[in-house]
Design a protein around this motif. Sequence first.
Motif, PDB file in Angstrom:
ATOM      1  N   GLN A 185      39.232   7.057  37.206  1.00  0.00           N
ATOM      2  CA  GLN A 185      40.663   6.701  37.907  1.00  0.00           C
ATOM      3  C   GLN A 185      40.956   7.651  39.214  1.00  0.00           C
ATOM      4  OE1 GLN A 185      43.740   6.126  35.047  1.00  0.00           O
ATOM      5  NE2 GLN A 185      45.299   6.735  36.794  1.00  0.00           N
ATOM      6  N   THR A 186      40.671   8.794  39.174  1.00  0.00           N
ATOM      7  CA  THR A 186      41.056   9.619  40.273  1.00  0.00           C
ATOM      8  C   THR A 186      39.984  10.144  40.820  1.00  0.00           C
ATOM      9  OG1 THR A 186      41.560  11.236  38.473  1.00  0.00           O
ATOM     10  CG2 THR A 186      43.458  10.241  39.861  1.00  0.00           C
ATOM     11  N   GLY A 187      38.764   9.647  40.586  1.00  0.00           N
ATOM     12  CA  GLY A 187      37.556   9.900  41.190  1.00  0.00           C
ATOM     13  C   GLY A 187      36.964   8.615  41.763  1.00  0.00           C
ATOM     14  N   LYS A 188      35.461   8.754  41.715  1.00  0.00           N
ATOM     15  CA  LYS A 188      34.639   7.498  42.189  1.00  0.00           C
ATOM     16  C   LYS A 188      34.552   6.619  41.139  1.00  0.00           C
ATOM     17  CE  LYS A 188      31.975   9.664  45.799  1.00  0.00           C
ATOM     18  NZ  LYS A 188      31.914  11.308  45.865  1.00  0.00           N
ATOM     19  N   VAL A 189      34.652   5.269  41.677  1.00  0.00           N
ATOM     20  CA  VAL A 189      34.265   4.075  40.437  1.00  0.00           C
ATOM     21  C   VAL A 189      32.701   3.661  40.978  1.00  0.00           C
ATOM     22  CG1 VAL A 189      34.842   1.850  40.295  1.00  0.00           C
ATOM     23  CG2 VAL A 189      36.677   3.508  40.798  1.00  0.00           C
ATOM     24  N   VAL A 190      32.073   3.598  39.857  1.00  0.00           N
ATOM     25  CA  VAL A 190      30.585   3.320  40.038  1.00  0.00           C
ATOM     26  C   VAL A 190      30.259   2.182  39.202  1.00  0.00           C
ATOM     27  CG1 VAL A 190      30.052   5.640  40.618  1.00  0.00           C
ATOM     28  CG2 VAL A 190      30.057   5.066  38.253  1.00  0.00           C
ATOM     29  N   THR A 191      29.150   1.495  39.587  1.00  0.00           N
ATOM     30  CA  THR A 191      28.518   0.432  38.784  1.00  0.00           C
ATOM     31  C   THR A 191      27.073   0.423  38.755  1.00  0.00           C
ATOM     32  OG1 THR A 191      30.290  -0.775  40.092  1.00  0.00           O
ATOM     33  CG2 THR A 191      28.956  -1.922  38.326  1.00  0.00           C
ATOM     34  N   PRO A 192      26.502   1.350  38.471  1.00  0.00           N
ATOM     35  CA  PRO A 192      25.138   1.724  38.247  1.00  0.00           C
ATOM     36  C   PRO A 192      24.404   0.909  37.214  1.00  0.00           C
ATOM     37  CG  PRO A 192      25.943   3.330  37.086  1.00  0.00           C
ATOM     38  CD  PRO A 192      27.142   2.568  37.554  1.00  0.00           C
ATOM     39  N   ASP A 193      23.143   0.725  37.151  1.00  0.00           N
ATOM     40  CA  ASP A 193      22.359  -0.257  36.213  1.00  0.00           C
ATOM     41  C   ASP A 193      22.371   0.451  34.971  1.00  0.00           C
ATOM     42  OD1 ASP A 193      21.702  -2.189  38.163  1.00  0.00           O
ATOM     43  OD2 ASP A 193      19.840  -1.067  38.480  1.00  0.00           O
ATOM     44  N   LEU A 194      22.199   2.016  35.037  1.00  0.00           N
ATOM     45  CA  LEU A 194      22.004   2.689  33.805  1.00  0.00           C
ATOM     46  C   LEU A 194      23.083   4.037  33.859  1.00  0.00           C
ATOM     47  CD1 LEU A 194      20.816   3.716  31.121  1.00  0.00           C
ATOM     48  CD2 LEU A 194      19.027   4.651  32.656  1.00  0.00           C
TER      49      LEU A 194
END
Length: 323
Positions: free
Chosen positions: A253-262
């Motif tokens: 929430q207060t860091g990075k938002v990520v959407t990796p495959d794994l």
Amino acid sequence: MAEKALVLAEVSEGELRNVSFEVIAAGRKVVGDNEVVALLCGDDVSAFSETLIHHGADRVILAEHEDLQNYTTDAYKQAIEQVIEAESPDALLFPHTSPGKDVAPRIATKLDSGLVSDVVELEVDGDEVVFTRPIYSGKAFEKKNVPGSPIFATFRPNNIPPLEADSSRTGETSEVAVEIKDLRTVIKDVIKKTSGGVDLSEASVIVAGGRGVKSAEGFEPLYELADVLGGAVGASRGASDAEYCEYSLQIGQTGKVVTPDLYIAVGISGAIQHLAGMSNSKCIVAINKDAEAPIFDIADYSLTGDLFEIVPLLTEEFKKVKA
Ligand code: FAD
């Protein structure tokens, strides 16, 4: 269908960011057979124009200026606004990266237009473009249709599939002379805090460590695993607060938002604030010695046990697969 989409491409550390191709793909959906124009701001970025065309841009505009070498709000805002004025696009599509997140709302305010931020999906039905974006820290999704012109959206990296590169595609590249003045910020030097490697927000594989990793040395096996998988290392706030790693690695929430495959969560309990940054990852593997840890509720694969045993074993096995 929009007539012309202006897409903001991004160069970071001398390389085109993948999200540039994803936003071009979004632009292609929004305009159909009409025009996708990629805008590249920087100091010496002409070498990237062909790659943008191969990935689906019909035309590339280069805004080259020494004040655009590194991102600053004032310089980029001025350059982008001048290009918008000259081109009059009816769709503006930017990456939801630090620069994109910073500049897009300012430009939307100037244009008196709406802005849909952090888009992960889009559908086009005739003249209507419907954007999907996460809300409530990724617990739900909303669909947004912003009437009026221009259509303006920022796209979360790693969500819109880029078009396959086609080296036979050709297109025009033009340079635009932008006027930049009254800068309130001047970047004198850029000092990188984290070591090189894969950019966390665009990584397709992330190995993230939590407080369970127990020390900075405890992160070493995570770097080895990430290295074998060609991924990046991330962290929970528990780990970064304990100074096991840089704050820039923090996900949530207060860091990075990520959407990796794994996403491999190692020694992370799965607090709601952490999930806010990674729960949309395509495949989640959790390693935790506590079988009741909440991270297991959202994991696709749960490994209950000691991370100090499991992580090196995984690294060895992946090395064998790669060999
Ligand atoms: P812990 O909750 O302490 O979990 C450590 C885990 O490691 C435990 O589940 C334990 O079983 C496991 N473990 C221990 N030893 C081993 C071992 N040898 N092998 C395997 N497993 C082991 N947090 C974020 O991550 N990102 C944010 O952006 C963020 N923003 C926040 C914003 C606000 C306003 C607030 C109030 C909090 C925020 N937090 C954020 C903090 C969050 O609430 C949690 O405190 C934090 O995520 C916990 O980090 P952790 O899972 O690493 O640590």
